[in-house]
Write a protein that holds these residues in place. Structure first.
Motif, short mmCIF file in Angstrom:
data_model
loop_
_atom_site.label_atom_id
_atom_site.label_comp_id
_atom_site.label_asym_id
_atom_site.label_seq_id
_atom_site.Cartn_x
_atom_site.Cartn_y
_atom_site.Cartn_z
N THR A 38 47.29 44.24 55.31
CA THR A 38 47.14 45.69 55.25
C THR A 38 48.25 46.28 54.38
OG1 THR A 38 46.61 47.68 56.53
CG2 THR A 38 48.42 46.30 57.38
N LYS A 39 48.19 47.59 54.19
CA LYS A 39 49.13 48.24 53.27
C LYS A 39 49.60 49.56 53.87
CE LYS A 39 45.87 46.80 49.68
NZ LYS A 39 44.57 47.08 50.31
N LEU A 40 50.76 50.00 53.44
CA LEU A 40 51.25 51.32 53.84
C LEU A 40 51.88 51.99 52.63
CD1 LEU A 40 54.54 50.89 53.99
CD2 LEU A 40 54.03 50.00 56.25
N PRO A 70 37.44 43.18 41.37
CA PRO A 70 37.11 42.15 40.38
C PRO A 70 35.73 42.36 39.76
CG PRO A 70 36.86 41.26 42.60
CD PRO A 70 37.50 42.62 42.75
N LEU A 71 34.83 43.00 40.51
CA LEU A 71 33.48 43.24 39.99
C LEU A 71 33.35 44.67 39.46
CD1 LEU A 71 31.43 41.29 42.68
CD2 LEU A 71 32.27 40.51 40.44
N LEU A 72 34.49 45.30 39.21
CA LEU A 72 34.52 46.67 38.68
C LEU A 72 33.57 47.58 39.46
CD1 LEU A 72 34.72 45.78 34.88
CD2 LEU A 72 36.58 46.49 36.38
N ASP A 114 26.44 52.11 34.18
CA ASP A 114 26.82 53.53 34.27
C ASP A 114 28.08 53.70 35.12
OD1 ASP A 114 24.81 52.64 36.29
OD2 ASP A 114 25.37 54.55 37.25
N ARG A 115 28.44 52.67 35.86
CA ARG A 115 29.64 52.76 36.71
C ARG A 115 30.92 52.36 35.96
NH1 ARG A 115 28.28 50.13 42.63
NH2 ARG A 115 26.70 51.64 43.25
N LEU A 116 30.78 51.93 34.72
CA LEU A 116 31.96 51.45 34.00
C LEU A 116 32.92 52.61 33.75
CD1 LEU A 116 32.62 48.58 33.08
CD2 LEU A 116 31.83 49.22 30.80
N LEU A 142 39.51 39.66 45.10
CA LEU A 142 39.35 40.41 46.35
C LEU A 142 38.11 41.29 46.20
CD1 LEU A 142 40.18 41.81 49.01
CD2 LEU A 142 41.97 43.00 47.73
N VAL A 143 36.97 40.78 46.69
CA VAL A 143 35.72 41.50 46.47
C VAL A 143 35.38 42.44 47.61
CG1 VAL A 143 34.61 39.77 44.98
CG2 VAL A 143 34.36 39.60 47.46
N GLY A 144 34.68 43.50 47.25
CA GLY A 144 34.11 44.40 48.24
C GLY A 144 32.61 44.19 48.21
N VAL A 145 31.96 44.30 49.35
CA VAL A 145 30.50 44.22 49.38
C VAL A 145 29.97 45.22 50.39
CG1 VAL A 145 30.39 41.76 48.75
CG2 VAL A 145 30.45 42.39 51.16
N SER A 146 28.71 45.64 50.19
CA SER A 146 28.10 46.54 51.16
C SER A 146 26.89 45.89 51.83
CB SER A 146 27.70 47.86 50.49
OG SER A 146 26.83 47.61 49.40
N SER A 147 26.69 44.60 51.58
CA SER A 147 25.59 43.90 52.26
C SER A 147 25.89 42.41 52.32
CB SER A 147 24.27 44.11 51.50
OG SER A 147 24.32 43.43 50.25
#
Ligand SMILES: NC(=O)c1ccc[n+]([C@@H]2O[C@H](COP(=O)([O-])OP(=O)(O)OC[C@H]3O[C@@H](n4cnc5c(N)ncnc54)[C@H](OP(=O)(O)O)[C@@H]3O)[C@@H](O)[C@H]2O)c1
Length: 327
Positions: free
Chosen positions: A89-91, A238-240, A248-250, A295-300
């Protein structure tokens, strides 16, 4: 899954999976059921390195954050998760009041904040010890020695395992590490910065952090990592944020001639290997000469499955050379 070591000291270093999972939007944008399903599948696949912060995700509801840590606390308790999973975690970047931001009103990195914020994170996460605690952003208003001593005190007490830094200028990280080393104290060993295959311009003002530093790991960071083999780069976004599949998200700082050149090679390698573009990006980071943990984020769960498969994708030396050479 494959594993690597973070931290150099035999007393405190940890083994973690080579692919880390970001929980930034868990408990806010991503509902609890989906978040738990993703976490369960990640652990089932051998994942052991999860990332959060005390300010996630304050911007989603105009609050101060904490939903992600709280969700992870509930998940840990309900699954009986123990020491085998490293939760970082971070602070420092939590807004001091609702409706404000780390840009204009951050908690910062004073010794008092470090102690109190770490205690609150332990409470939300439901753990006696934070496995890895990062300074989320820099704080030039506090003497750096105070910050270094504040973090080291928590390690000495056993409430924090490893220390890390995020989004600070490389010279500030080096100064903090030098101060710690001179005083015989533990210093930052894990550096969390934005890093992907596409490279941003570094002169786009709106992408600077409040102290003027860049969150991107660029040439200077690469040189630092080469000189200090004890350090690990944890590569966020990492996956921008999904931009490889949704251009369009670039972000604006990727709008330069190097981007189409690198995207073309990326598609070529994806065709040759039968992998997706996202997988090639992750495999390129995983097999990098520098110690990079994507460090990837995913929503599914489906997105997670695709990303997990990148761990087994080996790029040939010739493919890597083509990827590295595109600019
Ligand atoms: N230190 C810092 O300042 C900092 C800053 C940012 C993030 N982080 C950390 O890094 C973690 C990851 O950051 P991030 O979410 O920006 O990273 P990311 O992995 O670049 O982006 C994640 C997003 O990309 C899309 N995506 C992921 N896998 C996909 C796939 N296989 N196919 C299609 N789309 C896919 C999803 O978008 P959709 O959900 O829209 O489909 C997902 O939410 C965060 O959770 C957080 O822990 C740290």
């Amino acid at each position: 899954m494959k594993y690597r070591t973070i931290g150099a000291d035999p007393q405190t270093r940890r083994e973690v999976s080579v692919l880390a999972l970001g929980a930034m939007l868990f408990g806010s944008v991503t509902d609890e059921r989906t978040s738990f399903a993703v976490l369960d599948r990640y652990v089932e696949a051998g994942g052991t390195f999860i990332d959060t912060s005390d300010n996630y995700a304050f911007w989603t509801d105009g609050g101060q954050g904490g939903q992600s840590e709280e969700l992870l606390g509930r998940w840990r308790r309900s699954r009986g998760v123990g020491d085998e999973i490293v939760v970082a975690t971070k602070l420092g970047a939590r807004p001091l009041a609702p409706g404000t931001s780390y840009v204009d009103n951050p908690e910062g990195l004073s010794a008092k904040v470090i102690r109190e914020a770490a205690d609150r994170s332990r409470e939300r996460l439901g753990t006696e010890r934070l496995d890895l605690l990062y300074a989320h952003i820099d704080d030039h208003t506090v003497p750096q020695r105070e910050t270094v001593e504040g973090f080291a005190a928590l390690v000495a007490e056993g409430t924090v395992g490893l220390l890390g830094a995020s989004n600070q200028a490389v010279w500030r990280v080096e100064r903090a590490r030098a101060l710690a080393a001179a005083a015989g104290l533990p210093g930052y060993e894990v550096l969390q910065y934005a890093h992907s295959y596409l490279r941003p311009r570094t002169d786009v003002p709106e992408d600077l952090f409040p102290d003027g530093s860049l969150g991107h790991a660029g040439a200077e960071m690469a040189s630092y990592l080469r000189a200090e083999p004890a350090l690990t780069l944890v590569a966020y976004s990492p996956l921008l944020k999904g931009a490889y599949t949704r251009p369009d998200r670039l972000p604006r700082d990727f709008d330069h001639p190097g981007t189409p050149a690198r995207l073309a090679v990326l598609r070529e390698i994806a065709d040759e290997t039968g992998a997706t573009v996202n997988q090639v990006v992750l495999a390129w980071q995983l097999g990098h000469e520098l110690p990079i943990v994507p460090l990837v984020g995913v929503s599914s769960v489906a997105q997670l499955e695709e990303n997990l498969a990148a761990v087994d994708l080996e790029l040939s030396a010739e493919q890597r050379a083509r990827l590295d050479g595109a600019h």
